[in-house]
Design an enzyme around this catalytic site. Structure first.
Site, mmCIF file in Angstrom:
data_model
loop_
_atom_site.group_PDB
_atom_site.id
_atom_site.type_symbol
_atom_site.label_atom_id
_atom_site.label_comp_id
_atom_site.label_asym_id
_atom_site.label_seq_id
_atom_site.Cartn_x
_atom_site.Cartn_y
_atom_site.Cartn_z
ATOM 1 N N SER A 124 90.110 37.503 8.902
ATOM 2 C CA SER A 124 90.954 38.417 8.123
ATOM 3 C C SER A 124 90.228 39.729 7.889
ATOM 4 O O SER A 124 88.994 39.755 7.739
ATOM 5 C CB SER A 124 91.260 37.759 6.774
ATOM 6 O OG SER A 124 91.784 38.709 5.877
ATOM 7 N N ALA A 125 91.001 40.797 7.779
ATOM 8 C CA ALA A 125 90.441 42.103 7.421
ATOM 9 C C ALA A 125 89.786 42.054 6.044
ATOM 10 O O ALA A 125 89.017 42.954 5.696
ATOM 11 C CB ALA A 125 91.538 43.153 7.436
ATOM 12 N N TYR A 149 88.394 33.254 -1.395
ATOM 13 C CA TYR A 149 89.108 33.120 -0.116
ATOM 14 C C TYR A 149 88.447 33.997 0.950
ATOM 15 O O TYR A 149 88.141 33.546 2.061
ATOM 16 C CB TYR A 149 90.586 33.504 -0.301
ATOM 17 C CG TYR A 149 91.246 33.953 0.974
ATOM 18 C CD1 TYR A 149 91.626 33.024 1.936
ATOM 19 C CD2 TYR A 149 91.465 35.311 1.236
ATOM 20 C CE1 TYR A 149 92.206 33.442 3.129
ATOM 21 C CE2 TYR A 149 92.040 35.731 2.415
ATOM 22 C CZ TYR A 149 92.413 34.794 3.355
ATOM 23 O OH TYR A 149 92.966 35.205 4.531
ATOM 24 N N LYS A 153 86.252 33.110 4.654
ATOM 25 C CA LYS A 153 86.436 33.696 5.999
ATOM 26 C C LYS A 153 85.119 34.292 6.486
ATOM 27 O O LYS A 153 84.730 34.127 7.653
ATOM 28 C CB LYS A 153 87.526 34.773 5.972
ATOM 29 C CG LYS A 153 88.920 34.255 5.680
ATOM 30 C CD LYS A 153 89.453 33.407 6.816
ATOM 31 C CE LYS A 153 90.878 32.933 6.587
ATOM 32 N NZ LYS A 153 91.303 31.905 7.539
ATOM 33 N N PHE A 178 95.107 42.036 10.113
ATOM 34 C CA PHE A 178 95.412 42.937 9.008
ATOM 35 C C PHE A 178 96.576 42.313 8.208
ATOM 36 O O PHE A 178 96.407 41.220 7.700
ATOM 37 C CB PHE A 178 95.568 44.377 9.531
ATOM 38 C CG PHE A 178 94.183 44.970 9.708
ATOM 39 C CD1 PHE A 178 93.345 44.513 10.733
ATOM 40 C CD2 PHE A 178 93.660 45.863 8.804
ATOM 41 C CE1 PHE A 178 92.021 44.958 10.844
ATOM 42 C CE2 PHE A 178 92.342 46.325 8.909
ATOM 43 C CZ PHE A 178 91.525 45.869 9.927
ATOM 44 N N ASN A 198 103.018 35.924 -3.402
ATOM 45 C CA ASN A 198 101.964 36.845 -3.840
ATOM 46 C C ASN A 198 101.990 38.121 -3.016
ATOM 47 O O ASN A 198 101.578 39.169 -3.478
ATOM 48 C CB ASN A 198 100.582 36.203 -3.629
ATOM 49 C CG ASN A 198 100.420 34.947 -4.442
ATOM 50 O OD1 ASN A 198 100.613 34.967 -5.651
ATOM 51 N ND2 ASN A 198 100.097 33.845 -3.784
ATOM 52 N N ARG A 231 98.602 49.817 3.881
ATOM 53 C CA ARG A 231 98.081 48.693 4.679
ATOM 54 C C ARG A 231 98.590 48.806 6.114
ATOM 55 O O ARG A 231 99.596 49.468 6.394
ATOM 56 C CB ARG A 231 98.594 47.344 4.122
ATOM 57 C CG ARG A 231 98.118 47.003 2.722
ATOM 58 C CD ARG A 231 96.639 46.666 2.667
ATOM 59 N NE ARG A 231 96.258 46.252 1.318
ATOM 60 C CZ ARG A 231 95.948 47.094 0.328
ATOM 61 N NH1 ARG A 231 95.980 48.409 0.526
ATOM 62 N NH2 ARG A 231 95.605 46.627 -0.851
ATOM 63 N N ASP A 295 92.765 44.965 -5.745
ATOM 64 C CA ASP A 295 93.409 45.679 -4.633
ATOM 65 C C ASP A 295 92.622 46.930 -4.257
ATOM 66 O O ASP A 295 92.037 47.586 -5.111
ATOM 67 C CB ASP A 295 94.833 46.105 -5.016
ATOM 68 C CG ASP A 295 95.853 45.031 -4.706
ATOM 69 O OD1 ASP A 295 95.480 44.015 -4.111
ATOM 70 O OD2 ASP A 295 97.031 45.224 -5.071
HETATM 71 N N1 UFG Z 1 102.041 44.784 -3.563
HETATM 72 C C1 UFG Z 1 102.930 45.241 -4.523
HETATM 73 N N2 UFG Z 1 103.731 44.313 -5.128
HETATM 74 C C2 UFG Z 1 103.693 42.986 -4.827
HETATM 75 C C3 UFG Z 1 102.777 42.545 -3.846
HETATM 76 C C4 UFG Z 1 101.966 43.476 -3.234
HETATM 77 O O1 UFG Z 1 102.994 46.426 -4.831
HETATM 78 O O2 UFG Z 1 104.443 42.208 -5.437
HETATM 79 C C5 UFG Z 1 101.197 45.773 -2.870
HETATM 80 C C6 UFG Z 1 99.706 45.562 -3.045
HETATM 81 O O3 UFG Z 1 99.254 46.172 -4.219
HETATM 82 C C7 UFG Z 1 99.154 46.176 -1.759
HETATM 83 C C8 UFG Z 1 100.245 45.900 -0.722
HETATM 84 O O4 UFG Z 1 101.425 45.651 -1.485
HETATM 85 O O5 UFG Z 1 99.024 47.568 -1.903
HETATM 86 C C9 UFG Z 1 99.972 44.706 0.153
HETATM 87 O O6 UFG Z 1 99.704 43.559 -0.652
HETATM 88 P P1 UFG Z 1 99.721 42.079 -0.057
HETATM 89 O O7 UFG Z 1 99.478 41.141 -1.202
HETATM 90 O O8 UFG Z 1 100.949 41.871 0.754
HETATM 91 O O9 UFG Z 1 98.505 42.081 0.951
HETATM 92 P P2 UFG Z 1 96.945 42.413 0.701
HETATM 93 O O10 UFG Z 1 96.641 43.619 1.525
HETATM 94 O O11 UFG Z 1 96.594 42.448 -0.712
HETATM 95 O O12 UFG Z 1 96.246 41.111 1.286
HETATM 96 C C10 UFG Z 1 96.467 40.719 2.615
HETATM 97 C C11 UFG Z 1 96.462 39.195 2.706
HETATM 98 C C12 UFG Z 1 95.115 38.645 2.425
HETATM 99 C C13 UFG Z 1 94.104 39.317 3.288
HETATM 100 C C14 UFG Z 1 94.186 40.807 3.174
HETATM 101 C C15 UFG Z 1 93.284 41.427 4.216
HETATM 102 O O13 UFG Z 1 97.345 38.653 1.761
HETATM 103 O O14 UFG Z 1 95.114 37.273 2.734
HETATM 104 O O15 UFG Z 1 95.501 41.256 3.429
HETATM 105 O O16 UFG Z 1 93.130 42.776 4.025
HETATM 106 F F1 UFG Z 1 92.881 38.897 2.929
#
Ligand code: UFG
Length: 338
Positions: A124-125, A149, A153, A178, A198, A231, A295
């Site tokens: 994972s990134a 988590y 990785k 990603f 989530n 992202r 985040d």
């Molecule tokens: N976000 C919101 N509201 C939500 C959920 C997310 O605004 O209800 C935002 C987050 O703040 C972030 C973006 O949407 O800016 C993406 O969030 P995600 O939870 O979809 O993804 P993440 O980038 O936090 O995490 C993901 C995977 C992880 C992994 C990571 C690697 O879930 O397992 O990318 O960079 F480790």
């Protein structure tokens, strides 16, 4: 090639299973269904038009794994199995370390005992941590993970690198994903998170169909063009195709390679939400909420190495990702359990 998919009923694995089968390979699944559902395998079989051999077992169960390896002469393994919820890993670190490391160690010991030495791993990134410059390249030194988590990785990458150094017959490809989103265009398989999602895209999809009331956008004061997090969202079918090519690569090389799977483009939360609304002609009510702890402001991949080594690049657009996600959500309002 005959290829074992650990955690093969999961979101990314089920899409990979389809792409492997359609490329002429023979996928075999092992899964304990702790966070997945056998129905996903039935759907895969429906798409490809033939059965997929599958075993219900825990990858940390050495006796069960020995039986599976005795019954099948595998050419390669793709290791997807693992717990993956960031927040849950903070609350239950021991469970995450025990599960993700035990499964990997047992898998590798079983592979070694049976002379199977090609492995593609779901990394994972997240292992990059919060680096000050984007895009993220494979040779950048990690800034450290922000949750257990992520550390699992990170540690698994080190275990696999160590094994490929110790035994030169091993060929390991560490795929750093990603942000995978989207679904197969048939609408038969997709992401089916248990409980309240989530991650952004599954949450948006459930708001769009009225199952959840509104999306909270976590922060609009990041140093990004519109203030929301950026992202590298990648279509799960593009990601799955990357695995097929990684298996081919592992079959013709030795050693250990880290390869990013991302598009190379960053989209903000608002970009994604507005695209979803536009292409699906639905409303997605949202509010701006405080930042989510842990985040980062932005990340996206440098996908140059995937192109050079695998001949892979992402082809699908953000519009495709939003359309395909919504189709799966509409066809499966209660997921696979409906
Ligand atoms: N976000 C919101 N509201 C939500 C959920 C997310 O605004 O209800 C935002 C987050 O703040 C972030 C973006 O949407 O800016 C993406 O969030 P995600 O939870 O979809 O993804 P993440 O980038 O936090 O995490 C993901 C995977 C992880 C992994 C990571 C690697 O879930 O397992 O990318 O960079 F480790």
């Amino acid at each position: 090639m005959k290829i074992l998919l650990t955690g093969g009923a999961g979101y990314i694995a089920s899409h990979t299973c389809v792409e492997l089968a359609q490329a002429g390979h023979e996928p075999v699944i092992v899964d304990n269904y702790v966070n997945s559902c056998p129905e996903a395998i039935r759907r895969v079989e429906q798409i490809i038009g033939r059965p997929v051999p599958h075993y219900e077992a825990d990858v940390s169960d050495r006796a069960a794994m020995d039986r599976i390896f005795e019954e099948n002469a595998f050419d390669c393994v793709i290791h997807f199995a693992g717990l993956k919820a960031v927040g849950e890993s903070v609350a239950q670190p021991l469970r995450y370390y025990r599960n993700n490391l035990d499964t990997t160690l047992t898998l590798c010991e079983t592979m070694q005992a049976h002379g199977v030495k090609r492995l593609v791993f779901s990394s994972s990134a997240t292992v990059y941590g919060n680096l000050p410059t984007v895009p993220y390249r494979e040779d950048m030194t990690s800034a450290g993970c922000t949750n257990p988590y992520g550390w699992t990785k990170f540690m698994i990458e080190k275990i696999l690198e160590g094994q490929s150094t110790a035994d030169h017959e091993w060929s390991v490809v560490l795929l750093r994903y990603f942000n995978p989103i989207g679904a197969h265009e048939s609408g038969l398989i997709g992401e089916d998170p248990a409980g309240i999602p989530n991650n952004l895209m599954p949450y948006v999809a459930k708001v769009a169909v009225g199952e959840l009331e509104k999306l909270s956008i976590f922060g609009n004061d990041y140093p990004t063009p519109d203030g929301t997090g950026v992202r590298d969202y990648i279509h799960v079918v593009d990601l799955a195709r990357g695995h097929v090519l990684a298996c081919d690569y592992a079959a013709s090389h030795e050693g250990c390679e880290i390869i990013n799977l991302g598009t190379g483009h960053g989209y903000s939360v608002l970009d994604l939400v507005q695209t979803f609304i536009r292409v699906n002609h639905v409303d997605v009510p949202y509010v701006i909420a405080p930042r989510r702890p842990g985040d980062i402001a932005e990340n996206w991949a440098d996908p140059t190495k995937a192109r050079a080594l695998l001949g892979w690049q992402a082809e699908k657009t953000l519009e495709d990702m939003c359309r395909d996600t919504f189709r799966f959500q509409q066809k499966n309002p209660k997921g696979y359990r409906g």
